[in-house]
Design a protein around this motif. Structure first.
Motif, mmCIF file in Angstrom:
data_model
loop_
_atom_site.group_PDB
_atom_site.id
_atom_site.type_symbol
_atom_site.label_atom_id
_atom_site.label_comp_id
_atom_site.label_asym_id
_atom_site.label_seq_id
_atom_site.Cartn_x
_atom_site.Cartn_y
_atom_site.Cartn_z
ATOM 1 N N MET A 9 0.838 -1.252 0.007
ATOM 2 C CA MET A 9 0.011 -0.012 -0.116
ATOM 3 C C MET A 9 0.814 1.034 0.104
ATOM 4 O O MET A 9 0.435 2.306 -0.501
ATOM 5 N N GLY A 10 1.808 1.265 0.451
ATOM 6 C CA GLY A 10 2.982 2.258 0.535
ATOM 7 C C GLY A 10 3.660 2.652 -0.768
ATOM 8 O O GLY A 10 4.109 3.826 -1.096
ATOM 9 N N HIS A 11 3.775 1.608 -1.546
ATOM 10 C CA HIS A 11 4.465 1.666 -2.839
ATOM 11 C C HIS A 11 3.715 2.760 -3.796
ATOM 12 O O HIS A 11 2.356 2.684 -3.639
ATOM 13 N N TRP A 12 4.088 3.205 -4.789
ATOM 14 C CA TRP A 12 3.310 4.172 -5.560
ATOM 15 C C TRP A 12 2.104 3.568 -6.302
ATOM 16 O O TRP A 12 1.202 4.029 -6.588
ATOM 17 N N VAL A 13 2.551 2.349 -6.709
ATOM 18 C CA VAL A 13 1.518 1.704 -7.490
ATOM 19 C C VAL A 13 0.211 1.582 -6.474
ATOM 20 O O VAL A 13 -0.746 1.688 -6.800
ATOM 21 N N GLY A 14 0.545 1.073 -5.257
ATOM 22 C CA GLY A 14 -0.551 0.748 -4.152
ATOM 23 C C GLY A 14 -1.136 2.036 -3.970
ATOM 24 O O GLY A 14 -2.465 2.059 -3.777
ATOM 25 N N GLN A 15 -0.456 2.958 -3.737
ATOM 26 C CA GLN A 15 -0.878 4.498 -3.609
ATOM 27 C C GLN A 15 -2.022 5.067 -4.815
ATOM 28 O O GLN A 15 -3.088 5.371 -4.333
ATOM 29 N N LEU A 16 -1.582 4.307 -5.924
ATOM 30 C CA LEU A 16 -2.521 4.727 -7.110
ATOM 31 C C LEU A 16 -3.913 4.274 -7.121
ATOM 32 O O LEU A 16 -5.042 4.753 -7.247
ATOM 33 N N VAL A 17 -3.860 2.832 -6.806
ATOM 34 C CA VAL A 17 -4.834 2.023 -6.634
ATOM 35 C C VAL A 17 -5.831 2.655 -5.473
ATOM 36 O O VAL A 17 -7.076 2.871 -5.652
ATOM 37 N N LEU A 18 -5.189 2.880 -4.436
ATOM 38 C CA LEU A 18 -6.199 3.445 -3.291
ATOM 39 C C LEU A 18 -6.684 4.763 -3.698
ATOM 40 O O LEU A 18 -7.668 5.137 -3.170
#
Ligand code: HEM
Lengths: 126, 139
Positions: free
Chosen positions: B66-75
């Protein structure tokens, strides 16, 4: 022009024999979702970056645990009803439709069970 | 079962491709799409709760994703879908009471779009830059 028989007009249940039950449940869960999702979101936002120990302390609070459980129940029942409508709208083949509707129920109940067990485990100290 | 041969094609009612896009139409489609996205999005939420419940290693993995930029984008997308679907739902409640069918329906449509975008921006401004705001207890 109303082609319904007097009997069907009186019962008002329609061809699926469910009347407005599905619609009504979709609305009631939608109404419940609004405060539950907003308050849960607020709790998460104010605890961003919490360590696991802090998460356990958070969920030890019975209000947080109950809020999360209510939110999960309402949202999951709502999405179950919602996906059912989407499938019924677009899927024509009876077998595929049946399979998807059954999968929808399995998915909702499974996600709900995992969510509930997780909250209870967090609540009781991990 | 019978004979399925067709002598001539059956008439079809006009569908999406025949209409000029209107805001009400797009918001209706997006309400359904966000509902669908949220359906699978519950996997993220429940997965995160389950990871926290499982123990330290699982929670660390979940936080890293969730901290990775991909995770952040999804969130970020998840947040927007949630706000959009919620405001779209409120719009449905207005209609359920018999209101908002006139020209107001266009206003409601634009409000849904603008409101969800603004609320998402506010939330993520807080997530990314909110450390200075005393509200955040974690850290
Ligand atoms: C947060 C507050 C929410 C409100 C106010 C809300 C409201 C609504 C309403 C009124 C409908 C019916 C639309 C119609 O009759 O055409 C609907 C459909 C739906 N909702 Fe929600 N909802 C909320 C949250 C959620 C969540 C959290 C999920 C998923 C986990 C979800 C998934 C769905 C799905 C899959 C549909 C079916 C979409 C369709 O038929 O087009 N909703 N929602």
């Amino acid at each position: 022009m109303d082609f319904r028989t007097s009997y069907s007009r009186v019962t008002g249940l329609g061809s699926a024999k469910q009347g407005t039950r599905h619609f009504w449940r979709q609305r009631v869960t939608a109404v419940a979702n609004v405060p539950l999702v907003l308050v849960f979101g607020f709790v998460i936002l104010t605890n961003l970056g919490a360590s696991r120990t802090e998460m356990l302390a958070l969920f030890a609070n019975p209000f947080v645990a109950a809020l999360t459980i209510l939110m999960l129940l309402s949202a999951i029942f709502h999405m179950w009803l919602g996906l059912q409508v989407i499938v019924e709208d677009y899927v024509q083949a009876e077998v595929v439709k049946l399979v998807l509707l059954v999968f929808n129920g399995f998915f909702a109940v499974s996600v709900g069970a995992v969510g509930l067990v997780a909250v209870l485990k967090l609540m009781t100290g991990g | 079962m019978g004979d399925h041969r067709q002598l001539r094609p059956r008439p079809l009612s006009p569908h999406l491709q025949i209409y000029r896009l209107s805001i009400t139409m797009v918001m209706s489609i997006v309400h359904r799409l966000t509902g669908l996205a949220l359906y699978f999005g519950t996997l993220l939420l429940v997965g995160w709760l389950a990871a926290a419940a499982l123990g330290e290693p699982a929670f660390a993995i979940a936080q890293a994703i969730m901290g990775h930029w991909v995770g952040q984008l999804v969130l970020l997308g998840y947040t927007w879908a949630l706000f959009h679907h919620m405001l779209g739902g409120l719009r449905h409640f207005v209609w359920d009471f018999g209101a908002g069918y006139g020209p107001a329906r266009y206003v409601l449509g634009w409000l849904t779009l603008a409101g969800s975008t603004i609320l998402t921006a506010l939330v993520w401004a807080f997530v990314w830059f909110g450390a200075a705001i005393p509200l955040s207890a974690g850290g």
